[in-house]
Write an enzyme that holds these catalytic residues in place. Sequence first.
Site, PDB file in Angstrom:
ATOM      1  N   TYR A  81       0.854  -1.201   0.000  1.00 40.18           N
ATOM      2  CA  TYR A  81       0.000   0.000   0.000  1.00 40.18           C
ATOM      3  C   TYR A  81       0.879   1.236   0.000  1.00 40.18           C
ATOM      4  CZ  TYR A  81      -4.998  -0.369   0.062  1.00 40.18           C
ATOM      5  OH  TYR A  81      -6.293  -0.497  -0.330  1.00 40.18           O
ATOM      6  N   GLU A  83      -0.548   4.783  -0.549  1.00 41.45           N
ATOM      7  CA  GLU A  83      -1.378   5.976  -0.810  1.00 41.45           C
ATOM      8  C   GLU A  83      -0.548   7.242  -0.627  1.00 41.45           C
ATOM      9  OE1 GLU A  83      -4.943   5.763   1.513  1.00 41.45           O
ATOM     10  OE2 GLU A  83      -5.721   4.113   0.316  1.00 41.45           O
ATOM     11  N   ASP A 125      -5.617  13.918 -25.265  1.00 40.22           N
ATOM     12  CA  ASP A 125      -5.661  12.511 -24.870  1.00 40.22           C
ATOM     13  C   ASP A 125      -4.921  11.743 -25.970  1.00 40.22           C
ATOM     14  OD1 ASP A 125      -6.297   9.850 -24.599  1.00 40.22           O
ATOM     15  OD2 ASP A 125      -8.424  10.178 -24.168  1.00 40.22           O
ATOM     16  N   THR A 182      -2.846   6.376 -22.161  1.00 33.41           N
ATOM     17  CA  THR A 182      -2.731   5.050 -21.576  1.00 33.41           C
ATOM     18  C   THR A 182      -1.327   4.576 -21.910  1.00 33.41           C
ATOM     19  OG1 THR A 182      -3.645   4.053 -23.566  1.00 33.41           O
ATOM     20  CG2 THR A 182      -5.173   4.448 -21.756  1.00 33.41           C
ATOM     21  N   LYS A 227      -1.287   0.844 -25.380  1.00 37.48           N
ATOM     22  CA  LYS A 227      -1.680   0.766 -26.800  1.00 37.48           C
ATOM     23  C   LYS A 227      -0.399   0.774 -27.644  1.00 37.48           C
ATOM     24  CE  LYS A 227      -6.306   2.611 -26.032  1.00 37.48           C
ATOM     25  NZ  LYS A 227      -6.452   3.319 -24.762  1.00 37.48           N
ATOM     26  N   ARG A 235      -1.269  -2.343 -18.889  1.00 33.88           N
ATOM     27  CA  ARG A 235      -2.572  -1.662 -18.940  1.00 33.88           C
ATOM     28  C   ARG A 235      -2.596  -0.583 -17.854  1.00 33.88           C
ATOM     29  NH1 ARG A 235      -6.776  -2.846 -21.833  1.00 33.88           N
ATOM     30  NH2 ARG A 235      -5.431  -4.367 -22.825  1.00 33.88           N
TER      31      ARG A 235
HETATM   32  N1  DSN Z   1     -11.285   1.146 -25.589  1.00 37.70           N
HETATM   33  C1  DSN Z   1     -10.170   1.847 -26.173  1.00 37.70           C
HETATM   34  C2  DSN Z   1     -10.094   1.679 -27.646  1.00 37.70           C
HETATM   35  O1  DSN Z   1     -10.337   0.582 -28.090  1.00 37.70           O
HETATM   36  O2  DSN Z   1      -9.782   2.611 -28.358  1.00 37.70           O
HETATM   37  C3  DSN Z   1     -10.153   3.260 -25.781  1.00 37.70           C
HETATM   38  O3  DSN Z   1     -10.059   3.328 -24.405  1.00 37.70           O
END
Ligand code: DSN
Length: 402
Positions: free
Chosen positions: A44, A46, A189, A215, A218, A224
């Site tokens: 933990y 925090e 984003d 994120t 990707k 993730r």
């Molecule tokens: N779900 C994602 C995508 O497939 O683009 C975006 O968060």
Amino acid sequence: MKEIFELIDKECDRQNEGIELIASENYASKMVRKACGSILTNKYAEGYPNRRYYGGCKYVDLVEELAIKKACELFGSKYANVQPHSGSQANAAAYRALMPAGGKILSLVLNDGGHLTHGSPVSFSSHLYDFVHYPLSSDGKLDYEVILEIAKKEKPNAILAGYSAYPYIIDFKKFKEICDEVGCYFIVDMAHIAGLVASGKHPNPVPYADIVTSTTHKTLRGPRGGLILTNSDELIKKINSAIFPYYQGGPLEHIIAGKAICFDEALKDDFKEYAGKIIENTKACRDVLAKLGALTSDTENHLFLLNTLDSYGITGKDAQNKLEEIDITANKNMIPGDKLSPKETSGLRIGFAAITTRGCTKQDAEKIALIIHEYLANKIDAVTAKKQVKEMTSSWQKIEEL
Ligand code: DSN
């Protein structure tokens, strides 16, 4: 629990035997997976490094500091928050850092390539903030003059750029000029294109945006999770309190360790080469489909949109299901001006970040276009198509060896 490990083995076979064309997916490296499966999950922590609410944080402090340092180095930003559990949490925190509830945000609508958290009626975003949307022009591209006109009329608190299904380069400098002209914040984003930005294959939003969210799983090929960047001394404080304690509790230090490794991997020269190959493969597949007569968007990044309804007379949903029969995974997607619902859609979103990691070549990408075209046009049967898919995937690297 035996069943879980049996299911993981089955999923591993599925990933190895299939052609993965979901534009938001990728395969994390062994080192990333090792960190994410490590004993750091026990801790933990925090708060933030050297300002924790628990004892025993001396090592996780160093892990998180390293992840922050690497994120800043990779994207050229002054500050980073590496704690968001996802892109959605990162976006929620960005909005909160910039405006009170009820503030107005100008974004692209989900149907045209935006994200759920960019103001969809089914997401928290539209309930907490007042979203207005800019359209794409009839060629499916951003029209910066139209965006400026809408921004002047709507006077938003922030303009949001960065999308989930937009196949072209985004001009962040133009967006920033619009934001300056109307006196609002600029949020980007970059979740989908983070790996392309990291490798210099797409312009970097960090010099222009007040806050950049992302994120890490990707095109960036990490675990993730989410990430927030800013150059502002004032905003990083607001971002940090929006993540913890407002939206999240204890950070996932095992995932943060995986993020540090992915940032480090993306700083290496072979990652630049990889990102270049993603773009080359995407374009190669798209160009063959277009040459065969299919209706597609063009592409300048890791994805393109295929209009299956007008090309093959089937909805995106049916095309997705049909391709799954031959171990090709893609996702149904609205195309600009779509008349069908998000559950049906007129097309597919096709991306090459994942299979390029496994070694997909330009020739493979061209062959994939042919398989998709012939199978969706009923020119080859499932047995033939599946055999071609298997031949190709068995020539690529196994995902557990990456
Ligand atoms: N779900 C994602 C995508 O497939 O683009 C975006 O968060």
